[in-house]
Design a protein around this motif. Structure first.
Motif, short mmCIF file in Angstrom:
data_model
loop_
_atom_site.label_atom_id
_atom_site.label_comp_id
_atom_site.label_asym_id
_atom_site.label_seq_id
_atom_site.Cartn_x
_atom_site.Cartn_y
_atom_site.Cartn_z
N ARG A 63 7.69 -74.43 95.54
CA ARG A 63 7.32 -73.89 94.24
C ARG A 63 7.11 -72.38 94.36
O ARG A 63 6.41 -71.91 95.26
CB ARG A 63 6.05 -74.56 93.72
N GLU A 81 4.63 -71.70 89.90
CA GLU A 81 5.57 -72.65 89.30
C GLU A 81 5.04 -74.07 89.40
O GLU A 81 4.54 -74.49 90.44
CB GLU A 81 6.91 -72.55 90.02
N SER A 83 6.76 -77.69 89.07
CA SER A 83 8.05 -78.37 88.96
C SER A 83 8.08 -79.55 89.92
O SER A 83 7.24 -79.66 90.82
CB SER A 83 9.21 -77.41 89.29
N HIS A 87 13.59 -82.09 91.63
CA HIS A 87 14.27 -81.06 90.84
C HIS A 87 14.57 -79.84 91.69
O HIS A 87 15.65 -79.25 91.61
CB HIS A 87 13.43 -80.67 89.63
N ARG A 88 13.59 -79.42 92.50
CA ARG A 88 13.79 -78.22 93.32
C ARG A 88 14.87 -78.46 94.37
O ARG A 88 15.66 -77.55 94.67
CB ARG A 88 12.47 -77.81 93.98
N ARG A 95 16.72 -75.99 87.80
CA ARG A 95 15.64 -76.94 87.55
C ARG A 95 14.80 -76.55 86.35
O ARG A 95 14.73 -75.38 85.95
CB ARG A 95 14.75 -77.03 88.78
N PHE A 97 10.96 -76.18 84.76
CA PHE A 97 9.66 -75.81 85.33
C PHE A 97 8.75 -75.26 84.25
O PHE A 97 9.19 -74.94 83.13
CB PHE A 97 9.83 -74.78 86.45
#
Length: 257
Positions: A63, A81, A83, A87-88, A95, A97
């Protein structure tokens, strides 16, 4: 994640203030959203991404975390961040976030929200999902405006819009934003008024040094704007910095890996 007072309870650790001193609170101001008073007192900010040792050693996208500093190297805000891990890893710079921006007391003052949209195979030349819209909100969740990519093939074109989707500012940049040990100049993205085409600000990607540039994806950006600009517009320009980072530089480094 948040207590009743609005304090961020689970903010990822960004060590401590370290070498940075907190910027003095300029005081409450009429017609300035709570928490954004710092922006009324500055005409430029440095947004410095923190190096993640987990990312360096493990090779997994962490992140993003940032310090937001004034020209005297005093810290005005944190940014971090929120998220999903998958996704990352699998979506990289595409992605979704939420970028939480807090003051030095961990009180959230604004946020930048980008919903995930599956854009596999599309290009930035196309309309629709690949514009990567980022919604900028105040501390109460009220939308201040939006930053998103505009149609382009080579030369980046980004825009800052108000709540009615009217274009306020346009951001352009070089086709090849190259930085290397032999080419350490800042990469500039002028911000021009949609009303008269005059330049009113600038976003710059700042050379962070050979080791940082070569072995991490941690970026350093500067954003400049008129001192007397509406603080809401200054907040939108800060949001646009994250758009430049994700759409151009994180994508570029992701493609090079």
């Amino acid at each position: 994640m948040y207590g009743a007072s609005g304090v961020v309870k689970e903010q990822p650790a960004i060590a401590n203030m370290g070498q940075f001193q907190p910027m003095a609170f300029p005081g409450q101001m009429s017609n300035v959203p709570a928490g954004l008073e710092y922006l009324a007192a500055v005409d430029q900010l440095i947004i410095k991404q923190e190096v993640s040792m987990f990312e360096v050693l493990a090779g997994f996208e962490a992140r993003n975390k940032y310090r937001i500093l004034n020209s005297m190297n005093q810290q005005a805000y944190w940014a971090f961040e929120e998220s999903g891990f998958c996704h990352r890893i699998w979506c990289g710079p595409e992605r979704g976030f939420v970028m939480h921006i807090t003051d030095n007391n961990q009180q959230e003052v604004m946020s930048v929200v980008r919903d995930f949209r599956c854009c596999t195979g599309c290009t930035l030349c196309a309309d629709g999902c690949c514009m990567y819209p980022m919604i900028i909100k105040d501390k109460f969740g009220q939308q201040l405006g939006m930053a998103r990519a505009r149609n382009f093939c080579c030369t980046p074109r980004l825009g800052i819009f108000d709540n009615d989707d009217n274009l306020l500012y346009e951001i352009t940049g070089p086709c090849c934003p190259c930085q290397a040990p032999c080419c350490t100049a800042d990469v500039n993205y002028p911000i021009t008024s949609a009303k008269d085409g005059q330049q009113v600000g600038n976003i710059s990607k700042i050379w962070a040094g050979v080791l940082r540039e070569a072995f991490t994806d941690s970026e350093t950006f500067g954003v400049q704007f008129p001192m007397d600009l509406d603080v809401k517009h200054k907040a939108l320009m800060i949001g646009a910095v994250f758009l430049v980072d994700f759409v151009i530089f994180e994508r570029m480094k992701n493609n090079n890996q």
